[in-house]
Design an enzyme around this catalytic site. Structure first.
Site, PDB file in Angstrom:
ATOM      1  CG  ASP A 311      45.126  42.557  44.030  1.00 25.71           C
ATOM      2  OD1 ASP A 311      45.206  41.316  44.067  1.00 25.71           O
ATOM      3  OD2 ASP A 311      45.394  43.200  42.997  1.00 25.71           O
TER       4      ASP A 311
HETATM    5  C1  NOJ Z   1      46.662  40.009  41.954  1.00 25.10           C
HETATM    6  C2  NOJ Z   1      46.101  40.807  40.803  1.00 25.10           C
HETATM    7  O1  NOJ Z   1      46.465  42.161  40.949  1.00 25.10           O
HETATM    8  C3  NOJ Z   1      44.603  40.729  40.682  1.00 25.10           C
HETATM    9  O2  NOJ Z   1      44.216  41.368  39.503  1.00 25.10           O
HETATM   10  C4  NOJ Z   1      44.141  39.305  40.740  1.00 25.10           C
HETATM   11  O3  NOJ Z   1      42.754  39.249  40.594  1.00 25.10           O
HETATM   12  C5  NOJ Z   1      44.572  38.701  42.056  1.00 25.10           C
HETATM   13  N1  NOJ Z   1      46.021  38.744  42.170  1.00 25.10           N
HETATM   14  C6  NOJ Z   1      44.101  37.267  42.225  1.00 25.10           C
HETATM   15  O4  NOJ Z   1      44.807  36.436  41.418  1.00 25.10           O
END
Ligand code: NOJ
Length: 753
Positions: A311
Site C-alpha cells: 500500500d
Molecule cells: C491507500 C489505500 O489504503 C488503498 O486502499 C488504496 O488502494 C491505495 N491508497 C491506492 O490509492
C-alpha cells in the site's frame, strides 16, 4: 540521497551492455509472450535495473508537470520514470478527480506509447486505479453501493453484477487493474474503513468477496470486459485495537485464521490476480515485513500465485513509521524478502535504487527478484497488455450504459435494511405531507461515501448532475408540493434550522429524519467517539416532542450509537452508503414500491463500551449481565410481508466423518405482498476445545416468495462447515453435539469423526 543521479550514473557506466540487452530484447519480443516460458525468456534477458523497475509503482503525478490542473506530461519526468527507471506500474487519476474517458485514453496511450517503444523490452505499463464501488475516477462512471451495503443484499449474483459493471467501465478507460475488493471483516466498529468491507462475518464476506472477484475478472483477464482484482488489505487491517486507521492490531493466530483469513482464502480460490498488503501491524509485526503472512500463509498455505503490491508508502514506512528497519535499505530488503512483488512507492525512486543496491550487496538473491518480475509480467500477459496495451474499442463501448444504473439501483434497493417498523408504520402513503429533515437528507456525500469521484468523496463539484439526494427523490416520488425540507443540524450536530424543522413538523403528517455521517476515507475518518453527534440526536428529540411520527433514515458508514433515539422512532431504515441510486432506493422503500429485504451485516452496538459481534462468546452474553444485547443484531431486517419457518429437518441425527448432512426447511410468505427472504443457517457447537461462539453463519440462500407461497430450502452440511481453528492454529472439526438454527427453529445433531 539523490536516487535519480545514482541511477543515471549507473546507466552511463554500461552503455555497451545496454545496447546488447536492447538487441536481445528486440529479438525476444518479436512476438508478444503467450506462455510462461516466453515470460521466463524475457526475465532472463532483463537487466537488474529493468527488473527492479518492473517492481516499482509510481503515482501518475510523477510523470506530469508539477502543479498543472490538466493531464500535462512533462517529457523529461516521463522519460525518467518509464525509460530510465523502467517502472512497471502507474496508478491514480493524476488530478485527484475523475476524468472523461477521452482524457484517460490520452493518458494511457501516452504512457504505453513510450513504454512499448522506448524501453529495451517494450514492456507495457500495468495501470491501476481505485474503482472501489464503481469506476469513480472515470467521469460519468456508475457508483453502486459500498461494500457494507452490498453485504446487506446477501445476493452474490447481484454483487457480482456490480463488480462486473465496474470492471467494464474501468477497462473502457483503458485501465486493467482495480484495487478492490476490500476483504477485511468489520469487527472494530470505530474503524474508518468499516463501510468499505463486506460486513463482520467471514462466511458472508467470503461468498460475496469471491463474487466480486468473479465480477471483476470474469473467466479471462484478456477480455475487454475484465480487470484484475486486488484483494485487500491482507490481513488484519480491519481490527485495530484503538479503532484508528493503520494502527496496531492484536490478533491471536487462531482468531486471525478463524475470522480474517477466510475471505482472502475464498478470493484466492476464485482466482484473484493480485493482493494489496495491510499497512498496519499485526501483533507488532508490520504486515509488509511479515514473511509468515506474505509467504508462509499467503503463498504456501493458500496457494496464491499472483502479484503482491504494497500500500501507499508502506515499504519505506517500515523504517519511518514502524521502526522495524533501521535504514530505508533495510526496509526495502525486509519487504521483498517477506514476499512483496511491487512497491506503491509512489513518489520517488528510492525503491528501485535501494533494491538494486541490496541485490548488488548480496543481501537479496537476484532469483528472488526474478520471481516477482515473473509474476508481474505474467499478469501483464494475462491481461493482454503485450498484445495491445491501448484502450480497446471493444471495451470503450461498454461505458455508462443505462442498464448499469438499474444494477446500481437494484443493489441499493436490496441493501435497504428495515431495523424497526412499529405497528407496520411503513410504508408511508403517497399523499402524506412529509417533512424531510436532517444533515444527510440533501447531500450526495452521505449516499456515496469515500472513493466517490474523489478520495474522500466530499467534493460536490465532481458529482454528476442529476443524481438525486433523499429529499429530491422523495419529491419525485410523491410530488414536490407534499414535501418540505429543513436541514435542522449539520453533520457535527450544529444547529442550522431546528426551529424551522420543528415548526414544519407540526404541519406534516410524518417526518423523515435523515441522520448519520458525512463521507470519509482512511485516516481522515478516524473518530474517538462512536455516538451519533449529540446535536443530531437532539434534533430527533425535538421532532419527537412535536408528537408527529418520525421515521429515521440512517445514512452512515459505521453504526453510530443511537440508543437514546431508538425508542421514539416509529420506524428505522438503515441505508448505509448506498451509492448513486441510493436516494431513489430509499424513496422506493419508504413509500412501498420496493419491499425491503436487506439484512444487517454487522452487529449494531448499543453502548460505547460494549462492542459485540453476533458470533460472540458465551461470556459476552451471559444471562445474568443486564441489558447486554446489541441495539440491532446481525441479520436484522424486516419486510413489509411476513415469513414463517417450519419443518426444519435433518436427514440424520448424526453426521459422520466425511459424510454429508442434508438440512431442509419450509419458508412461507404469510403476508399480503411478494417479498424476498434470506434464509440463514447458523450452527452452534455445545462444547469444544476453544470456547465455542454462540452461533456461526454457515450458509444462506435468498429466495423470492409470492403471498401464500411456501418453498422448501435445502442445505448440505459437511464436517468442513462445522470446523473451527483450534489452539494449534489448525482447522478441526471435533466430535460433539451441535445445533442447527434457521429462523426461529433449532435441531440438534451429533458429529462423529
Ligand atoms: C491507500 C489505500 O489504503 C488503498 O486502499 C488504496 O488502494 C491505495 N491508497 C491506492 O490509492
Amino acid at each position: 540521497m539523490n536516487h535519480a543521479n545514482l541511477k543515471k550514473r549507473t546507466i552511463m557506466r554500461h552503455p555497451g551492455l545496454a545496447a546488447i540487452l536492447v538487441a536481445v530484447a528486440l529479438a525476444a519480443n518479436a512476438r508478444p509472450p503467450t506462455t510462461s516460458s516466453d515470460i521466463d525468456r524475457i526475465v532472463h534477458s532483463m537487466s537488474l535495473d529493468e527488473k527492479v523497475g518492473q517492481m516499482t509503482q509510481l503515482d501518475i503525478s510523477m510523470l506530469l508537470v508539477p502543479g498543472a490542473n490538466t493531464i500535462a506530461f512533462d517529457t523529461n519526468r516521463m522519460r525518467e520514470a518509464i525509460v530510465e527507471y523502467g517502472i512497471g506500474s502507474i496508478f491514480n487519476p493524476g488530478l485527484g478527480h475523475p476524468m472523461p474517458l477521452k482524457e484517460w485514453h490520452y493518458l494511457i496511450r501516452t504512457v504505453q506509447g513510450m513504454a512499448t517503444t522506448e524501453t529495451p523490452h517494450k514492456i507495457p505499463i500495468l495501470y491501476g486505479i481505485d474503482s472501489i464501488h464503481g469506476a469513480s475516477f472515470m467521469e460519468g462512471g456508475t457508483l453502486y453501493p459500498q461494500g457494507m451495503a452490498l453485504a446487506a443484499t446477501c445476493d452474490p449474483p447481484l454483487v457480482q453484477a456490480c463488480a462486473h459493471v465496474s470492471a467494464m467501465e474501468t477497462r473502457a478507460a483503458g485501465v486493467r487493474w482495480t484495487f478492490a475488493p476490500v476483504l477485511g471483516v468489520a469487527r472494530q466498529p470505530l474503524w474508518p474503513r468499516f463501510p468499505e468491507t463486506l460486513g463482520e462475518d467471514p462466511y458472508l464476506a467470503s461468498v460475496l468477496g469471491a463474487a466480486e472477484v468473479r465480477g471483476f475478472q470474469g473467466r479471462n483477464l484478456a477480455a475487454p470486459t475484465a480487470v484484475a482484482a486486488c484483494m485487500k488489505h491482507y490481513m488484519g487491517y480491519s481490527f485495530p485495537f484503538n479503532g484508528h486507521d493503520r494502527t496496531l492490531a492484536l490478533i491471536p493466530d487462531y482468531y486471525l485464521r478463524e475470522y480474517f483469513l477466510p475471505p482472502f482464502a475464498a478470493a484466492v480460490r476464485a482466482g484473484v490476480a493480485t493482493v494489496m498488503i495491510n499497512s498496519g501491524e499485526v501483533n507488532g509485526v508490520p504486515v509488509h515485513a511479515s514473511h509468515y503472512l506474505l509467504t508462509d500463509v499467503l503463498r504456501h498455505e493458500l496457494g496464491f500465485r499472483g502479484v503482491a503490491v504494497s500500500d501507499w508508502h508502506d515499504v519505506i514506512r517500515l523504517h519511518t513509521w514502524h521502526h522495524v528497519a533501521a535504514t530505508p535499505e533495510d526496509a526495502v530488503g525486509m519487504a521483498v524478502k517477506a514476499g512483496l512483488d511491487m512497491s506503491m512507492v509512489p513518489d520517488d525512486y528510492s525503491f528501485p535504487t535501494l533494491l538494486k543496491k541490496a541485490v548488488e550487496d548480496g543481501k537479496i538473491p537476484e532469483s528472488r527478484i526474478d520471481e516477482s518480475v515473473r509474476r508481474i509480467l505474467t499478469l501483464k500477459m494475462e491481461l493482454g497488455l503485450f498484445k495491445d496495451p491501448y484502450p480497446e474499442a471493444a471495451a470503450v463501448k461498454n461505458f455508462a450504459r443505462p442498464e448499469y444504473r438499474k444494477v446500481a439501483l437494484r443493489a441499493a434497493e436490496e441493501a435497504m435494511t428495515l431495523l424497526k417498523n412499529e405497528g407496520n408504520f411503513l410504508p408511508l402513503k403517497k399523499d402524506d405531507k412529509v417533512l424531510v429533515a436532517g444533515p444527510t437528507a440533501n447531500t450526495l456525500f452521505s449516499l456515496n461515501g469515500c472513493w466517490s469521484y474523489t478520495w474522500q468523496g466530499t467534493n460536490a463539484e465532481w458529482y454528476p448532475p442529476g443524481e438525486p439526494t433523499v429529499v429530491q427523490a422523495i419529491r419525485k416520488e410523491i410530488g414536490a408540493t407534499n414535501v418540505v425540507y429543513d436541514e435542522g443540524v449539520d453533520f457535527e450536530g450544529m444547529d442550522i434550522s431546528t426551529a424551522n424543522a420543528v415548526a414544519d413538523a407540526k404541519n406534516a403528517d410524518v417526518v423523515v429524519l435523515c441522520l448519520g455521517e458525512n463521507s470519509y476515507a482512511e485516516t481522515p475518518g478516524d473518530i474517538n467517539d462512536l455516538d451519533l453527534p449529540a446535536g443530531q440526536q437532539a434534533l430527533a428529540m425535538d421532532l419527537y416532542a412535536t408528537g408527529k411520527p418520525v421515521v429515521l433514515v440512517l445514512l452512515e458508514g459505521r453504526g453510530r450509537i443511537i440508543r437514546k433515539i431508538v425508542p421514539d422512532a416509529r420506524a428505522i431504515l438503515m441505508g448505509y452508503w448506498p451509492g448513486s441510486q441510493g436516494a431513489q432506493a430509499i424513496a422506493h422503500v419508504l413509500f412501498g414500491d420496493f419491499d425491503p429485504s436487506g439484512k444487517l451485516p454487522f452487529t449494531y452496538n448499543r453502548y460505547q463500551n460494549n462492542f459485540l459481534t453476533y458470533d460472540r462468546d458465551y461470556t459476552d452474553g451471559r444471562p445474568e449481565a443486564p441489558d447486554d444485547t446489541p441495539q440491532f443484531e446481525f441479520g436484522t431486517g424486516l419486510s413489509y410481508t411476513t415469513f414463517a419457518y417450519s419443518n426444519l429437518k435433518l436427514t440424520s441425527p448424526v453426521l459422520k466423518g466425511t459424510g454429508k448432512l442434508q438440512v431442509s426447511v419450509d419458508v412461507s410468505n404469510t403476508g399480503k405482498r411478494e417479498g424476498m427472504e434470506t434464509v440463514e443457517l447458523f450452527t452452534h457447537e455445545f462444547y469444544a476445545s476453544i470456547a465455542p461462539p454462540l452461533k456461526r453463519l454457515r450458509a444462506f440462500k435468498k429466495i423470492d416468495l409470492q403471498p401464500g407461497q411456501t418453498r422448501t430450502v435445502h442445505f448440505t452440511l459437511t464436517a468442513r462447515d462445522l470446523a473451527f481453528v483450534n489452539a494449534q492454529s489448525q482447522l478441526a472439526t471435533e466430535t460433539g453435539d451441535f445445533e442447527v438454527e434457521i429462523g426461529n427453529l433449532e435441531q440438534t445433531f451429533r458429529y462423529e469423526e
